[in-house]
Design an enzyme around this catalytic site. Structure first.
Site, short mmCIF file in Angstrom:
data_model
loop_
_atom_site.label_atom_id
_atom_site.label_comp_id
_atom_site.label_asym_id
_atom_site.label_seq_id
_atom_site.Cartn_x
_atom_site.Cartn_y
_atom_site.Cartn_z
N LYS A 79 0.77 -1.41 0.10
CA LYS A 79 0.00 -0.24 -0.07
C LYS A 79 0.88 1.42 0.00
O LYS A 79 2.06 1.14 0.39
CB LYS A 79 -1.04 -0.06 1.39
CG LYS A 79 -0.44 0.07 2.63
CD LYS A 79 0.28 1.31 3.19
CE LYS A 79 0.87 1.38 4.59
NZ LYS A 79 1.23 2.75 4.99
N ASP B 238 -1.80 -1.27 10.28
CA ASP B 238 -1.98 -1.34 8.85
C ASP B 238 -2.68 -2.56 8.54
O ASP B 238 -3.36 -2.65 7.58
CB ASP B 238 -0.68 -1.06 8.05
CG ASP B 238 0.01 0.21 8.08
OD1 ASP B 238 -0.57 1.00 8.64
OD2 ASP B 238 1.10 0.30 7.72
#
Length: 294
Positions: free
Chosen positions: A12, A141
Site C-alpha cells: 500500500k 495497517d
C-alpha cells in the site's frame, strides 16, 4: 494429504497521512487514505493434517525468532480465536518483493494474507468485523488489507471506510537503501504537532476524491491538500528522501509524496509512457519500482 493455499500480498501507499492527536494510551490518531499497489509478496500456506499441530515459518527473516514473526503471530492468534484443534502442521512461506522499512505495509499485508488463507481453509468462520479486530491487535495497517483497494482509515488505522476507487494509476516507487525509524519520526512529529481543522479537512478531501472524474484528475485536483505530516520529519532524519521528492517533481507527475513514515517515495503519472520516461531520470543508488494502483 496436505493442502496448499497461495495468494498475493499487495503493498500500500498512503495518498495522504494526517496526525490528528494522540489517545491516552499514547497511540496516534490518524486520518489517511491507503491505496493498494501492484507490488506484492507471494504467500503460500501448506497444511498437512497428518502431522502434529505446529506452525512453521519456512523462511523467517535471519536473526528474527519465529515467535516474533508477524505471519507466525497472525496464524497463532487466528487459530486461537477460532479454537482450532488437530489442524496439523501449517507451513508459511513468504517470497518478499515489497521493500522493508518503506512505509508500504509489507509485513502487515503478509500477516493479513496468512489470515485470509486460513479463513479459506477453515471455511470463513470470522466476519470482516472480527477480522478487523484481530488485525488491529497485530498492527495498525493490518485491518486495511482485509478491505484492500482504496479506503479511508481512521483511529489508529482500524476504522476502515472503502472509498471511490483510484485503480489503474501508473506509479513509480523510489526507495532509498536506508530506512526511517517510525518511532523516531512520530517523536519528532510530537515535538511540533500539526494544527489544522480536522473536520473541514476530511470534508474537503472527501468532496474532491468523490467527484466523478477519472482517478488521475481526482488526485491532481486534490494535490494541494494531500499532506503527509510525517514527510517533513522523515526528510530531516533522512535528507535523501527530500532529494528524491525534488527529482521526481521535475518529471511532470500528477502528485509526489512519501508513503507512511517512509522511506519510500511514490510518484503518480497520467500515462505509463510518462512514468517509464520518468524512471530514466532517477539519480542515485535507489530501488526503483514501476507499478500501478489496483
Amino acid at each position: 494429504m496436505s493442502s496448499t493455499y497461495s495468494t498475493k500480498a499487495y503493498a500500500k501507499i498512503n495518498l495522504f497521512l494526517r496526525l490528528c492527536g494522540k489517545y491516552p494510551n499514547g497511540y496516534h490518531r490518524l486520518f489517511t487514505l491507503m491505496q493498494e499497489v501492484s507490488v506484492a509478496d507471494d504467500i503460500t500456506v501448506t497444511i498437512d493434517p497428518d502431522e502434529e499441530d505446529e506452525i512453521v515459518v519456512a523462511n523467517c527473516m535471519e536473526g528474527l525468532r519465529q515467535e516474533d514473526d508477524l505471519c507466525y503471530k497472525a496464524a497463532v492468534k487466528y487459530l486461537d480465536l477460532i479454537d482450532a484443534r488437530n489442524y496439523g502442521k501449517i507451513t508459511i512461506e513468504v517470497t518478499k518483493n515489497i521493500p522493508s522499512q518503506a512505509g508500504m505495509g509489507g509485513g502487515s499485508s503478509d500477516a493479513a494474507s496468512v489470515i485470509k488463507l486460513l479463513q479459506k481453509r477453515f471455511k470463513s468462520p470470522l466476519t470482516r468485523e472480527e477480522l478487523t479486530k484481530l488485525g488491529k491487535d497485530l498492527g495498525a495497517d493490518v485491518p486495511f488489507f482485509f478491505y484492500g483497494k482504496s479506503a479511508f482509515c481512521e483511529g489508529i488505522g482500524e476504522k476502515v471506510t472503502p472509498c471511490k476507487g483510484l485503480s489503474g494509476l501508473p506509479m513509480l516507487i523510489v526507495k532509498p537503501r536506508e530506512g526511517v525509524s517510525t518511532p523516531v519520526c512520530f517523536k519528532m512529529c510530537d515535538e511540533n504537532p500539526p494544527v489544522f481543522d480536522e473536520m473541514q479537512y476530511k470534508q474537503d478531501i472527501k468532496d474532491i476524491l468523490d467527484k466523478d472524474f477519472d482517478p488521475a484528475k481526482r488526485v491532481g485536483a486534490a494535490a494541494d491538500i494531500l499532506i503527509n505530516d510525517m514527510q517533513g520529519p522523515a526528510c530531516e532524519i533522512l535528507p535523501v528522501i527530500g532529494e528524491i521528492i525534488r527529482d521526481l517533481q521535475k518529471t511532470a507527475p500528477v502528485y509526489v509524496a512519501m508513503s507512511g513514515s517512509g522511506s519510500a517515495v511514490f510518484s503518480i503519472y497520467e500515462t505509463e509512457a510518462k512514468r517509464d520516461e520518468a524512471s530514466k531520470n532517477i539519480k542515485g543508488d535507489h530501488l526503483v519500482i514501476p507499478c500501478e494502483t489496483i
